[in-house]
Design an enzyme around this catalytic site. Structure first.
Site, PDB file in Angstrom:
ATOM      1  N   CYS A  41      40.987  38.197  47.618  1.00 32.03           N
ATOM      2  CA  CYS A  41      40.859  37.891  46.186  1.00 32.03           C
ATOM      3  C   CYS A  41      39.969  36.691  45.892  1.00 32.03           C
ATOM      4  CB  CYS A  41      42.244  37.674  45.578  1.00 32.03           C
ATOM      5  SG  CYS A  41      43.317  39.113  45.764  1.00 32.03           S
ATOM      6  N   HIS A 100      44.486  30.681  39.131  1.00 32.18           N
ATOM      7  CA  HIS A 100      44.478  32.002  39.797  1.00 32.18           C
ATOM      8  C   HIS A 100      45.594  32.870  39.234  1.00 32.18           C
ATOM      9  CE1 HIS A 100      43.561  34.867  42.929  1.00 32.18           C
ATOM     10  NE2 HIS A 100      44.833  34.909  43.289  1.00 32.18           N
ATOM     11  N   HIS A 139      44.206  41.742  37.327  1.00 31.18           N
ATOM     12  CA  HIS A 139      43.681  41.001  38.486  1.00 31.18           C
ATOM     13  C   HIS A 139      42.591  41.830  39.147  1.00 31.18           C
ATOM     14  CE1 HIS A 139      43.195  38.548  41.862  1.00 31.18           C
ATOM     15  NE2 HIS A 139      44.214  38.940  42.616  1.00 31.18           N
TER      16      HIS A 139
END
Length: 1404
Positions: free
Chosen positions: A164, A313, A351
């Protein structure tokens, strides 16, 4: 801060995100709080795979392959993420105001953060269809390398995958390379496209996905994240190179967590160190005395307390956000007066994983450009585990917030432990308040999409000139546009490029006399480039006392012979200068009469000053000559016709076209010819030449003075280029040497010789763009008649028109015709970079998306479409997918349940239909179970099992096989709507439930099944209750269909009167309707009914009809044969004990929980009379020890190790016991192993030894069985035994006394029988006496409970239950005695069953 000259900035950006095809749409959605997760139809069949919703890009199938020169074969095999990335990258470069093609051969680098291609192997699945393009189109490295190849970038080109955090890690690498001079600019991209449902399934199994399809960042209800697609590309450059600056990249940092207990979650310790490294020189900055060093130049010099906002995040996972919040607060909030604002774009659009860092950056750019930080979504109650959020150190942005700071930080974490942080600084450039909007506006726009061009051009025409400046510099779609449009202050136009000729030539035609008119050039003075050229010409004419600027500005052009040709020439020079400056270069030039002077200027043979000087001298010589009054006229006759009718005094001055000439002569003669021709219907019209008959015989008197004047500046011949087509020299002389030069004689002939214009225009090729350069497009009609029809003819100025607008429109039309030029140079040059807030350019880039390309569907990705046979691996190991099947134990074996075949076939059938089995009703017919599959037998290893399911789509016939053997078969189909009538039997069962006497509870049911051989574990115990007949009961939903259906197969067994073992054999019909109820979780009272007449078992979700069970034989456990006898042992003490002691001893023995054996034979005494210690005696003693000891048994021989093998021989029949052997000798404890030799004998092997203190000082009660003898026996031995023998432990004492009485007296003296030990058993040999005794306490039985049982009345059963439950709850030591006065009461067997249950060892 970064050193001057090393600042790296973001200058362009573009994106594709859920519900966002560009940055404008992203901005609108963010500022309006739109949830961009579309819960409608999705590309991945989420229902089929039981996955939550995800965020998806609108359309992956569209791609402008022809623009990028990619063949159809390659485009079809390209990863859609690469196809889109190519377009997005082009848009990002254009957004920076850079022509993407201008970067060719530059050292620009490409850095792409992404994950493995989900398409590569999907497109390689069918070997026969592999073309080879799969590698070049879908290999991961091609995401970067294809960009470098097409754009011709020569810098680094690499792909990075750190999960990620990939995109910000790529950005960190790019920033460092730009700063270090590895590349001058860099493309950084993040790519995340979802196709393979298997990846989502893995994340779901790990508990990382939100079942609701959302990211509730920082919220109490956070339950995981929502996966989302995204592609973002940016261009970063050195600050001094840019035309636009979104923000400056102050610092970036990458690290890894290192060793971590959970690689999916970063640790707050590592994050804290990470931030400290980022802001090393400014934590506690007031006390910092750290000097600047070379290493510090690469780190931020920003005080963390100056941070205004952190884009976290925060994906919506509880543990990850906790660590992040702690670390942020620790570093950024220690000295901050107010709360630090935090947010996460993942709450808005999900996400985007590998692209998430650049998606966060896109949100930050929106905030910096609009000065508004968008609010987060799905936030109502702060997460109570985030103390920093609850105590006010951090504050989530719940409403759009005005951005008043300078710095924003972005976090990006990878689940593998790689973290990235980027610090950005806003770059504010204000729009000058004195900016005047020029009317000389020309907006040019190219597009590959004709459908929306009109709307787009009208939209961008409203933007300011800074946007137009970027647009012009970007030079969109050069040479490949399908539609071109322009907009001026007065009009908007667009044209589709049907047959674009990329090699069309441009020709200039410079007109002569007759193009003048009052006011020419006045409005053109608003065009900056035109004005600059006129002012330069004005300076050149100062020596002749001509104020060109005043003449044009005043609009009072006189008819003076000198002013007119000079003004025409000056305007032609100005128009040519503009075309040259904007990049239009001619392939050929033609001059008509005085227009030859402008040709000489355009050809580079004359300077501006020389050209204007000759123009002035030409007019001056004419004005000072004593010429008769003359005239000129245009007539509609061919050259031959005109020459045949013209009188001698009239000259054909110009051959303009095939049917047009200009004549010149005395005024009276010209007037008469015009009159005569008009009378004949022939076109004839005066040309305004101010009374001068140019190119007539009357002008020969001017030749010599004009030649002399020319030679003042043109002192030697100058070579003319081949593009200058002369109208002076006939075609027959073009190859002569003299025709190659510009001389005074040549220019003199432009005044007196005929103009061969038609002959010159014949050199213009087909399809050329012909631009007439003059104050008035005088020659347009002639050119249209003379040139090929596919030539485009344009003028730049026109009499009696608003010439500035006409000029801009003319340029716009040239652009529509495919002519490329830089229109920005027409206006004043505006300094770069453009002001903050200048609209983004990337959204106006439009592509030709009329054609669609292949996208592998989710079923193709997992190989469903090409499959008919599906394989399922049954893994019942700990943590395996089917580990729950270990509870499906029947007769000591783990069997694969018959319901499992139904479940897997159902799942396969739904997969072939492209649906989720949980929403697909299913019908089975004529199912037969051919054999049972044993997954595990006893304590043997788990068996690996693979089941293959094959379904014929035409008939619905299915077969389940294992290892090539058929195990189940039948027919499967989708049920018709009316077939739900199968459920009629239970429709009123809810209302009747209260009337049914459900006498058997769950424990009773499974005790009954256990007696029959069904040893179901907890997972498969789903029958909650039943009546005694097994006809009506209730079930519990267990979250797994195979378990629930197995409960329906279990239930009919209760109705069988004959206790036996039955397995399902045939099933006539089975109907399952999973969607009849929406909520199944925690359902514990689902009515179920079995109808014996039709062998039907049904509940409200499923019905099984025609159930047929096959009785099977019990499979007993294979053990070594044992010879057992059941004996009652009566112990009688010798005469030296008194009667009271004897009674007391026997009482202790009676109540002692010793042997759990039925009493069958009485009065058998086993005392003495033996010549040696028989194996039966030792076996008997050993069994007593085992039955009253734990499974782990420690045996100690005191200087008697030879006895150990004999004891082990007796104990080896019981493999469930773990036995360890020790021998104590000379205060040293020796540990032994037993070895089985080839002759089936046991022997001792020494393993290790310990001192007494090492073992016995650590713990007491270490041993359960001690072997000792009186030889060498001491008080110390007795102490050892008393201290280290466990409560209830046994001692086997061997005495050398042959007399039993003496041996027992010695034993009583040593072991204090009656106080610490009781004698269990003794026996005598010829030379020895052996005694078995047990360490115990005096047992009085006062707390015991006695319950009288009877076969006539079973009320005592409830009392037994109550006593057992009470004993378990209170942890009581009470012993429960069950007593019966009846013969054949079955009490012994009943107690034996109870004692085998967990925790029931206290029943006697």
């Amino acid at each position: 801060m970064t050193s001057p000259g090393r600042e790296v900035v973001i200058s362009g950006i573009s994106c594709r995100l859920p519900m966002c095809d560009n940055m404008d749409e992203l901005k609108e959605n963010l500022l309006n709080g739109v949830d961009m997760i579309n819960h409608g139809k999705q590309r991945i069949n989420t229902d089929m795979f039981a996955l939550p919703p995800y965020g998806q890009i609108k359309d992956l199938s569209r791609f402008d392959a022809s623009f990028f020169g990619i063949s159809a074969a390659q485009a079809n095999k390209m990863d859609p993420s690469l196809r889109i990335l190519m377009e997005v990258t082009y848009e990002a470069i254009a957004d920076a105001g850079i022509d993407p093609l201008a970067l060719r051969k530059s050292d620009t680098g490409v850095y792409v953060g992404t994950g493995p291609s989900q398409f590569h192997f999907a497109m390689s699945d069918d070997i026969d269809k592999i073309s080879g393009y799969e590698m070049t189109g879908s290999e991961q490295c091609m995401l970067a390398n294809r960009l470098s190849n097409w754009f011709d970038f020569r810098g680094p080109s690499l792909v990075m995958n750190t999960a990620c955090s990939s995109s910000l890690v790529a950005l960190d690498k790019a920033v460092k390379d730009v700063r270090q001079g590895v590349c001058s600019s860099a493309i950084v991209a993040g790519v995340n496209i979802l196709c393979h449902p298997g990846i989502s399934k893995q994340l779901q199994k790990l508990g990382m996905l939100s079942p609701n399809g959302r990211c509730a960042s920082f919220d109490e209800e956070a339950d995981g994240y929502c996966r989302s697609e995204g592609i973002v590309a940016i261009i970063i450059q050195r600050k001094e190179m840019t035309r636009r600056i979104y923000c400056e990249i102050v610092h970036s940092k990458v690290n890894n967590n290192g060793s971590s207990s959970n690689e999916r979650h970063t640790s707050n310790c590592n994050q804290g160190e990470y931030y400290k490294n980022c802001y090393r020189h400014n934590i506690n900055i007031e006390r910092s005395t750290v000097q600047t060093s070379s290493r510090a130049l690469l780190r931020s010099r920003v005080n963390p307390n100056d941070m205004y906002y952190i884009e976290a995040h925060a994906t919506g996972t509880q543990s990850g956000e906790k660590f992040e919040a702690e670390s942020i607060a620790e570093i950024f909030c220690t000295q901050k007066s107010g709360p630090l604002k935090i947010g996460s774009v993942k709450s808005n659009l999900g996400h985007t994983e590998n692209a998430s860092g650049l998606v966060s950056l896109a949100k930050v750019i929106v905030a910096m450009e609009t000065k508004i930080i968008p609010k987060i979504l799905h936030f109502s109650v702060p997460n109570s585990s985030l103390s920093e959020l609850c105590n006010g150190q951090l504050e989530a942005v719940q409403e759009n917030l005005h951005f008043k700071g300078d710095y924003i930080g972005i976090n990006n974490f990878g689940f593998g432990g790689t973290n990235a942080h980027v610090l950005l600084k806003t770059h504010c450039i204000a729009t000058p308040c004195t900016l005047e909007i020029s009317r000389a506006k020309l907006v040019l726009y190219s597009s590959r999409e004709p459908s929306s061009v009109e709307e787009t051009i009208e939209k961008i025409a409203k933007y300011d000139q800074y946007f137009h400046l970027l647009l012009r510099n970007a030079n969109l779609m050069t040479g490949m546009a399908k539609v071109k449009a322009y907009s001026t202050a007065d009009e908007t136009s667009w044209k589709t490029m049907d047959n674009h000729n990329s090699e069309q030539q441009v020709w200039y035609v410079f007109s002569g006399m007759g193009a003048q008119w009052h006011g020419m050039g006045k409005t053109m003075m608003e065009v900056v480039a035109f004005r600059k050229s006129i002012l330069k010409s004005n300076m050149a004419l100062q020596e002749f006392d001509i104020d060109l600027e005043e003449i044009i500005e005043m609009g009072t052009c006189t008819d003076y012979i000198v002013d007119i040709p000079v003004m025409i020439t000056a305007i032609q020079i100005a128009l040519y200068d503009i075309l040259w400056d904007i990049g239009i270069k001619p392939d050929g030039i033609i001059g008509h009469s005085v227009g030859e002077l402008a040709c000489a200027y355009a050809d580079g043979c004359l300077t501006r000053e020389e050209t204007l000087y000759i123009a002035y001298k030409r007019a001056f010589c004419i004005q000072n000559a004593d010429l008769p009054h003359g005239a000129m006229a245009a007539i509609g006759l061919s050259l031959e016709q005109a020459e045949s009718v013209m009188p001698k005094e009239v000259t054909v001055a110009c051959h303009n076209a095939q049917d047009s000439v200009t004549i010149s002569g005395r005024t009276c003669a010209i007037d008469q010819i015009i009159k005569d021709l008009n009378a004949k219907g022939v076109f004839a019209k005066h040309v305004n030449t101010n009374g001068i008959a140019f190119h007539s015989n009357d002008l020969h008197v001017v030749e010599e003075p004009f030649r002399v004047a020319i030679k003042q500046v043109l002192k030697s011949p100058r070579i003319r280029s081949k593009k200058w087509i002369s109208t002076v020299i006939p075609n027959c002389m073009t190859e002569c040497e003299v025709s190659r030069y510009l001389t005074a004689d040549y220019l003199t002939k432009t005044l007196t010789s005929p103009v061969l214009f038609y002959e010159a225009t014949r050199q213009i090729p087909n399809g050329a763009i012909v631009i007439e350069i003059a104050p008035h497009c005088l020659l347009q009609p002639l050119l249209r008649r003379s040139l090929p029809t596919d030539c485009y003819i344009s003028g730049l100025m026109k009499r009696d028109h608003e010439n500035m607008s006409y000029f801009m429109s003319s340029l716009g039309k040239l652009f529509e015709r495919g002519l490329c030029f830089d229109s920005s140079r027409i206006e004043d040059q505006i300094s770069f970079p453009v002001p903050t807030g200048t609209p983004m350019l990337s959204p106006v880039v439009k592509w030709d998306h009329t054609q669609t390309w292949d996208i592998p569907s989710s079923d193709v990705c997992i190989g469903i479409k090409s499959k008919r046979c599906f394989t399922y691996t049954i893994d019942i190991s700990e943590g395996g997918e089917y580990s729950h099947l270990r509870d499906h134990t029947i007769n000591g074996r783990v069997l694969f349940p018959a319901s499992g075949y139904i479940y897997l076939t159902w799942k396969t059938f739904a997969t072939l239909l492209g649906k989720s089995y949980e929403s697909q009703a299913i019908k089975f017919m004529d199912v037969e179970f051919h054999q049972a599959i044993i997954l595990r037998e006893g304590d043997n290893d788990i068996r690996d099992t693979s089941l293959e399911i094959d379904i014929l789509k035409s008939s619905g016939r299915f077969e389940v096989s294992e290892g090539g053997s058929l195990v189940a078969s039948g027919y499967v189909s989708q049920p018709e709507t009316h077939e739900s009538s199968l459920f009629g039997s239970t429709k009123d069962l809810d209302s009747e439930k209260e009337c049914i006497n459900l006498e058997l509870e769950k424990e009773d049911v499974y005790k009954e099944l256990c007696v029959r051989g069904y040893e179901y574990g907890k997972s498969f115990q789903c029958i909650e209750s039943s009546d005694l007949n097994g006809h009506n009961g209730t079930l519990r939903w267990s979250d797994r269909w195979e378990i629930f259906l197995d409960a329906m197969l279990q239930y009919p067994i209760l109705s069988k009167l004959k206790r036996g073992l039955y397995l399902p054999w045939k099933l006539g019909e089975c109907l399952i309707l999973p969607n009849m109820t929406n909520v199944k979780a925690n359902c514990t009272d689902i009515p179920v009914q079995f109808i014996p007449s039709t062998d039907t078992c049904e509940c409200q979700w499923a019905a099984m009809r025609g159930l047929n069970y096959l009785p099977v034989t019990y499979q007993n456990e294979v053990l070594p044969p044992l010879l057992e006898s059941y004996k009652f042992i009566r112990y009688t003490f010798n005469s030296y004990f008194n009667e009271e002691e004897s009674i007391q001893g026997n009482q202790r023995k009676m109540f002692e929980p010793s042997m759990n054996r039925a009493v069958e034979n009485e009065g058998i005494e086993m005392r003495g009379g033996m010549t040696d210690m028989k194996e039966d005696d030792l076996k008997f003693c050993s069994e007593i020890v085992l039955e009253n000891s734990p499974k782990a048994l420690n045996i100690l021989a005191i200087d008697n190790k030879d006895k150990i093998p004999s004891v082990h021989t007796c104990l080896s029949r019981y493999p469930d016991y773990m036995v360890k052997y020790y021998n104590l000798k000379d205060n040293l404890l020796q540990k032994y192993n037993i070895v089985h030799d080839e002759n089936n004998k046991y022997s001792l092997t020494f393993e290790d030894s310990f001192t007494y203190s090492e073992i016995f000082n650590e713990s007491n009660n270490s041993f359960q069985f001690v072997l000792c003898q009186d030889v060498g026996y001491s008080e110390q031995t007795r102490t050892y035994i008393h201290k280290h023998l466990s409560e209830g432990g046994f001692v086997l004492f061997e005495s050398v006394e042959p007399d039993v009485k003496e041996a027992l007296r010695k034993f009583e003296k040593v072991f204090k029988v009656g106080d610490s030990f009781i004698i269990i058993y003794d026996f005598k040999t010829a030379s020895k006496t052996t005694v078995l005794c047990r360490k115990t306490h005096l047992y009085d039985g006062s707390e015991d409970k006695i319950i009288q049982t009877s076969l006539c009345n079973f009320n005592w059963v409830s009392e037994v239950k109550k006593s057992i439950v009470g004993s378990q709850q209170n942890a009581s030591d009470q012993t429960l005695w069950l007593v019966s006065d009846e013969k054949n009461s079955g009490l012994v067997g009943f107690v034996k069953c109870l004692k085998s249950e967990n925790g029931q060892h206290k029943i006697r």
